[in-house]
Design an enzyme around this catalytic site. Sequence first.
Site, short mmCIF file in Angstrom:
data_model
loop_
_atom_site.label_atom_id
_atom_site.label_comp_id
_atom_site.label_asym_id
_atom_site.label_seq_id
_atom_site.Cartn_x
_atom_site.Cartn_y
_atom_site.Cartn_z
N GLU A 54 -0.45 -12.16 -0.88
CA GLU A 54 -1.91 -12.23 -1.02
C GLU A 54 -2.33 -13.52 -1.70
O GLU A 54 -1.69 -13.96 -2.66
CB GLU A 54 -2.41 -11.03 -1.85
N ASP A 88 5.68 -6.78 2.71
CA ASP A 88 4.64 -7.23 1.78
C ASP A 88 5.28 -7.53 0.42
O ASP A 88 5.99 -6.69 -0.13
CB ASP A 88 3.64 -6.08 1.61
N SER A 103 0.83 -1.21 0.00
CA SER A 103 0.00 0.00 0.00
C SER A 103 0.86 1.26 0.00
O SER A 103 0.33 2.36 -0.16
CB SER A 103 -0.94 0.00 1.20
N GLU A 161 -9.20 -9.45 4.99
CA GLU A 161 -9.56 -8.09 4.56
C GLU A 161 -10.95 -8.07 3.97
O GLU A 161 -11.27 -8.83 3.05
CB GLU A 161 -8.54 -7.57 3.52
N1 LIG Z 1 -4.83 4.26 2.56
C1 LIG Z 1 -5.11 2.98 2.27
N2 LIG Z 1 -5.91 2.29 3.09
C2 LIG Z 1 -6.19 0.98 2.84
O1 LIG Z 1 -6.93 0.37 3.64
C3 LIG Z 1 -5.62 0.37 1.69
C4 LIG Z 1 -4.78 1.15 0.86
N3 LIG Z 1 -4.56 2.45 1.17
N4 LIG Z 1 -4.22 0.63 -0.25
C5 LIG Z 1 -4.30 -0.77 -0.53
C6 LIG Z 1 -5.57 -1.34 -0.07
C7 LIG Z 1 -6.78 -0.90 -0.84
N5 LIG Z 1 -7.80 -1.01 0.18
C8 LIG Z 1 -9.08 -0.52 0.05
C9 LIG Z 1 -9.32 0.61 -0.69
C10 LIG Z 1 -10.58 1.13 -0.78
C11 LIG Z 1 -11.64 0.52 -0.16
C12 LIG Z 1 -13.01 1.11 -0.30
O2 LIG Z 1 -13.19 2.13 -0.91
N6 LIG Z 1 -14.02 0.48 0.28
C13 LIG Z 1 -15.38 1.03 0.30
C14 LIG Z 1 -16.29 0.22 -0.55
C15 LIG Z 1 -16.68 -1.12 -0.02
C16 LIG Z 1 -17.79 -1.76 -0.80
O3 LIG Z 1 -18.38 -1.12 -1.64
O4 LIG Z 1 -18.09 -2.93 -0.53
C17 LIG Z 1 -15.89 1.11 1.73
O5 LIG Z 1 -16.81 1.87 1.98
O6 LIG Z 1 -15.29 0.46 2.61
C18 LIG Z 1 -11.41 -0.61 0.60
C19 LIG Z 1 -10.11 -1.12 0.71
C20 LIG Z 1 -7.25 -1.42 1.43
N7 LIG Z 1 -5.88 -0.96 1.33
C1 LIG Z 2 -3.72 -3.21 4.65
C2 LIG Z 2 -2.65 -4.23 4.75
C3 LIG Z 2 -3.13 -5.53 5.24
C4 LIG Z 2 -1.83 -4.36 3.49
O1 LIG Z 2 -1.72 -5.38 2.88
C5 LIG Z 2 -1.09 -3.18 3.03
O2 LIG Z 2 -1.13 -2.12 3.68
O3 LIG Z 2 -0.42 -3.28 1.98
MG LIG Z 3 -0.69 -5.16 1.04
#
Ligand SMILES: Nc1nc(=O)c2c([nH]1)NC[C@@H]1CN(c3ccc(C(=O)N[C@@H](CCC(=O)O)C(=O)O)cc3)CN21
Ligand SMILES: CC(C)C(=O)C(=O)O
Ligand SMILES: [Mg+2]
Length: 276
Positions: free
Chosen positions: A127, A95, A57, A193
């Site tokens: 992953e 990672d 990330s 996740e």
């Molecule tokens: N700043 C950041 N936080 C993270 O948690 C994260 C990253 N970057 N980069 C890599 C991944 C990408 N991730 C993500 C990114 C976006 C959502 C998101 O927008 N989720 C919405 C939609 C869920 C849905 O529609 O089911 C939410 O409301 O949680 C979730 C995980 C988790 N990881």
């Molecule tokens: C959110 C965690 C589990 C991750 O894989 C990341 O930050 O890359």
């Molecule tokens: Mg990761």
Amino acid sequence: MSEPTLYGGPATRRVRTRDLIAAKQRGERWPMLTSYDQYTAAIFDEAGIPVLLVGDSAANNVFGYETTVPVTVDDLLPLVRAVVRATKRTLVVADLPFGSYEEGPTQALRTAVRFMKEGGAHAVKLEGGRRVAEQIAAITGAGIPVMAHVGFTPQSEHAIGGYRVQGRGDAAEEVVADAHAVAEAGAFAVVLEMVTSEVAKRIAHDLAIPTVGIGAGPDTDAQVLVWQDMAGLRTGKGPRFVKRYADLAGALTDATKRFADEVRGGEFPGPEHAFH
Ligand SMILES: Nc1nc(=O)c2c([nH]1)NC[C@@H]1CN(c3ccc(C(=O)N[C@@H](CCC(=O)O)C(=O)O)cc3)CN21
Ligand SMILES: CC(C)C(=O)C(=O)O
Ligand SMILES: [Mg+2]
């Protein structure tokens, strides 16, 4: 003398993977954060975070990419070295980025070895569930601890079709099968996740290894967040699973504006900041 807890023990040595398994047996929950640089790593280490993840990330939160897909091993290695150098107690997990382990066990082991030898990491993370069981077995077989990551796996977001909760309805059995497969392959912990709380609870109960939730409800053994989400450095609407514990974006904006104003107004530097 009794074993120190993950939180309370003296800072005499690093947390090890077996300490995390023992914590699960005691019913002790633990926090995990991402870190990508020395200052945050030192703060999290001192604050008692037992496990730090140098996440792929960094693609989003350091390098400014839209997805985690473009980030490379060579991008991440210097960040891993910085976090390891800045910490005394924390177990540092590196990672494995997209493209560095999918070809098979040989490629996966080669990449994991680079993070251990060149990065100084204490464990690696990758992953996938059943599809990477052979990779996990090869890496753990070489003496490198592996944290697995199932449910929503961001490196596969193009195949999954966006950010979507995993394990609803019939798909629950898929996530459960993946979690069992990575544990059997030798993983010391597994990130869950964006899976439903019900599925996460079941997996946490089934497995002897710790489960680390992110958007997986309250019943996992540990919780992880991206640090800029936790501390409110990232602006804009984040995922729903995030809780903000500070407003670093606000604090940094205020400091920056005051600095800029004082330079423009001739107030900075003052006499105490100058040499004669
Ligand atoms: N700043 C950041 N936080 C993270 O948690 C994260 C990253 N970057 N980069 C890599 C991944 C990408 N991730 C993500 C990114 C976006 C959502 C998101 O927008 N989720 C919405 C939609 C869920 C849905 O529609 O089911 C939410 O409301 O949680 C979730 C995980 C988790 N990881
Ligand atoms: C959110 C965690 C589990 C991750 O894989 C990341 O930050 O890359
Ligand atoms: Mg990761």
